[in-house]
Design a protein around this motif. Sequence first.
Motif, short mmCIF file in Angstrom:
data_model
loop_
_atom_site.label_atom_id
_atom_site.label_comp_id
_atom_site.label_asym_id
_atom_site.label_seq_id
_atom_site.Cartn_x
_atom_site.Cartn_y
_atom_site.Cartn_z
N SER A 224 0.83 -1.20 0.00
CA SER A 224 0.00 0.00 0.00
C SER A 224 0.87 1.25 0.00
CB SER A 224 -0.92 0.00 1.23
OG SER A 224 -0.16 0.01 2.42
N ILE A 382 -7.98 -5.69 1.91
CA ILE A 382 -7.66 -4.56 1.04
C ILE A 382 -6.55 -4.98 0.10
CG2 ILE A 382 -6.67 -2.23 0.94
CD1 ILE A 382 -8.00 -1.65 3.62
N PRO A 385 -6.15 -0.45 -4.77
CA PRO A 385 -7.14 0.63 -4.62
C PRO A 385 -8.51 0.15 -4.16
CG PRO A 385 -6.96 0.02 -6.91
CD PRO A 385 -5.98 -0.84 -6.18
N ALA A 386 -8.65 -1.12 -3.79
CA ALA A 386 -9.98 -1.67 -3.47
C ALA A 386 -9.99 -2.31 -2.09
CB ALA A 386 -10.40 -2.70 -4.51
N SER A 387 -11.08 -2.06 -1.36
CA SER A 387 -11.36 -2.74 -0.10
C SER A 387 -12.55 -3.66 -0.36
CB SER A 387 -11.70 -1.71 0.99
OG SER A 387 -11.95 -2.36 2.22
N GLU A 424 -11.51 4.71 4.59
CA GLU A 424 -10.44 3.87 4.06
C GLU A 424 -9.14 4.65 3.94
OE1 GLU A 424 -10.73 0.77 3.71
OE2 GLU A 424 -12.88 0.38 3.59
N GLU A 427 -5.26 5.73 -0.42
CA GLU A 427 -5.11 5.13 -1.75
C GLU A 427 -6.30 4.26 -2.15
OE1 GLU A 427 -2.97 2.36 1.18
OE2 GLU A 427 -3.12 4.53 0.81
N VAL A 428 -7.19 3.94 -1.21
CA VAL A 428 -8.34 3.09 -1.49
C VAL A 428 -9.50 3.96 -1.97
CG1 VAL A 428 -10.04 1.50 -0.52
CG2 VAL A 428 -7.63 1.30 0.12
N LYS A 431 -14.88 0.48 -2.74
CA LYS A 431 -15.36 -0.57 -1.86
C LYS A 431 -16.12 -1.57 -2.73
CE LYS A 431 -15.95 2.05 2.48
NZ LYS A 431 -15.25 1.25 3.49
N VAL A 474 -15.42 7.47 -1.64
CA VAL A 474 -15.17 6.20 -2.31
C VAL A 474 -16.34 5.90 -3.23
CG1 VAL A 474 -13.78 5.26 -0.41
CG2 VAL A 474 -16.26 4.85 -0.48
#
Length: 666
Positions: A224, A382, A385-387, A424, A427-428, A431, A474
């Motif tokens: 990350s 995570i 860029p995605a959770s 988040e 960088e995230v 979702k 997000v």
Amino acid sequence: MSNWLTIATALSSAVIRIASFIFLRWIPGHPFPPMILTCSGIYLSSTFLLLGPANEEPAVEATQAKTTKADKSRTKPRKHGSTEKSFISALLIGVPSKKKVFATALNILINLALTGFTLDFLYRGRILYPTDDLSFSRIGYVSPTTANLLVREPHVSNFPVTIKYQEATQSDTDYWTEEGKIYQLNAAKDFTFPVTIKNLKPSTQYRYTLSNNQTGTFITAPQSGTQSANRLSFLTSSCIKPNFPYKAFSHPLRILGLEQVSHAIKKLPSLNRPSFMLFLGDFIYIDVPLRHGSSLEEYRAEYRRVYSSPSWHEPADERPIDLPWIHTMDDHEIANDWDKGNMTHPYPEAADPFNLYHVSVNPPIPPLSYATPENTTYFSFIQGPASIFMLDTRTYRTTPNLPNSTILGYAQLNSLLAFISRPEPAEVKWKIIASSVPFTKNWRVGTQDTWGGFLDERRLVLEALWRAERELGVRIVLLSGDRHEFGATRFPDPSYELTSNELASDTADAYGIHEFSVGPLNMFYLPIRSYRQTDSEDIMVKYVPDGNVKFGQIDIDLYDGTGGVSDVLLENLEGPHSVLTYSLHVDGKVVWKYQLSIPLLPDEIGTGSKARLPPGKVLFDEARLRGWGLQEQIGYVEEKARIFWDDVKERIAPFLNWERKEMRVD
């Protein structure tokens, strides 16, 4: 007597042929095998009786057989076309005749072959390919510094099993790092063992080797905060049934969808190579076409059977077994439309191999779980860029369409709401919520088995999703499977007060939270259309029902406005954006592409205002909707039946709710 035998023969022959076609090429439903086998017995018996001595035609007296010259002159020779028509008619009807020996023999061979194909589909894999001796390894969840590895080894002579790994850039003769040794495995865990390979470098390709000759490769996730963490690619699908549609000369455990996934990956540039497969349930079909049992061993054998498929190793230079797979559970891993809790038979037997083969190497459970870890069957992680939150929509669900129905259970619902509202890392920007069954209620067949049977809970979740998009900076995407069709749906935020044009299904301004539901990876589909929009809450973006092999490819990348290929697709965007592109693969071809984006400038997002995120855009569309056009009739009948059934359930709701508390641990 002869007339009755003729009717029985014709009907049984017709049933064998029609039912076999449906069963082997269309839908492997459990009513068809007993129907085909029963009719085969009737056909053979009636054919024997019709051709037997009891049905000899009486001899014609010689005097009656004589004809005059005048009679002969009036007799016309039979034309060739008439004979051809008679032969085709005999083949279609299937009734034997001593006068048509070839047609009769061909009829018998056709019906015997179809019966044989049915038995072959049912039993060849089970009998000729036993799985007790299966030895294999596969990669599960991969983080920047670790990789989960599942090992199965039943052979005592191969112990201890040593696990080693090295970077893929090194030669085989270079130094290998030993992760550890497995000294013994036993039947209590079906000879499986999860291993975590540690101390790895982020964004690095590795190879591993086991002393029992199992090998593989994997790539670690990016760290990350790094440039590579702005990008993520992965695949998603659901539903696997080996060798369907049935092919007589194919390996009975072949899974064509796996091979098509590998061929698709080979065509991708290295930057878009998927990091994992997010598989959303129905990895096995314990009850399709026939349930052979509900014992622990029967469930375990089904998992071993899928992992015994040669397709996991084809093609050799891009093996599907080397792609990390992470899993959610759905009904056919237990029983069709399962909603009887996690303590009712056969759920415990079904959950055991799912935990051994999948959960043991899945991502971690949510950091803020509202249940004890041993009773948590949903996951969160995570990557780049995605959770991502992976739901379990089977274990804790209750009977649908009741006032207090739940598809998630109390603990999981609160964990999901906490995930949705959680800020988040910087960088995230995405979702992603994965559900084994669709959120949309637009599927008019089996709606009660989807989130459409739990509309109160669905509304609670959607309100949390809309609020998060407005306030957290997000964008949220829903992924699902189960339906054996593809459907893209959007759920507009009511607070935006969109116009009727913006709420239209074919609008260019596709505002709202989007769901992409896809399947099967290898299973049947129906030409009867079952997806239909009925209101302005669930708006159809795209519906693609056809295809025995379907999977989605999700690519998230950073668009900074500096030029490149993305400029052509995103020329209307100003400033830097994080962009998600969804590509739909059907039977080996990309047929549809869709794009969502989120601006990265701080003053454009996360303000709590009603500023809308950019609408979704269709980039490419070669999918054509074909079929029988019966969705209106199906929807009408199912909705009427559901209204009646809901009324019945409301009357017995107190008893059902009491029973559910006894049978479900949440």
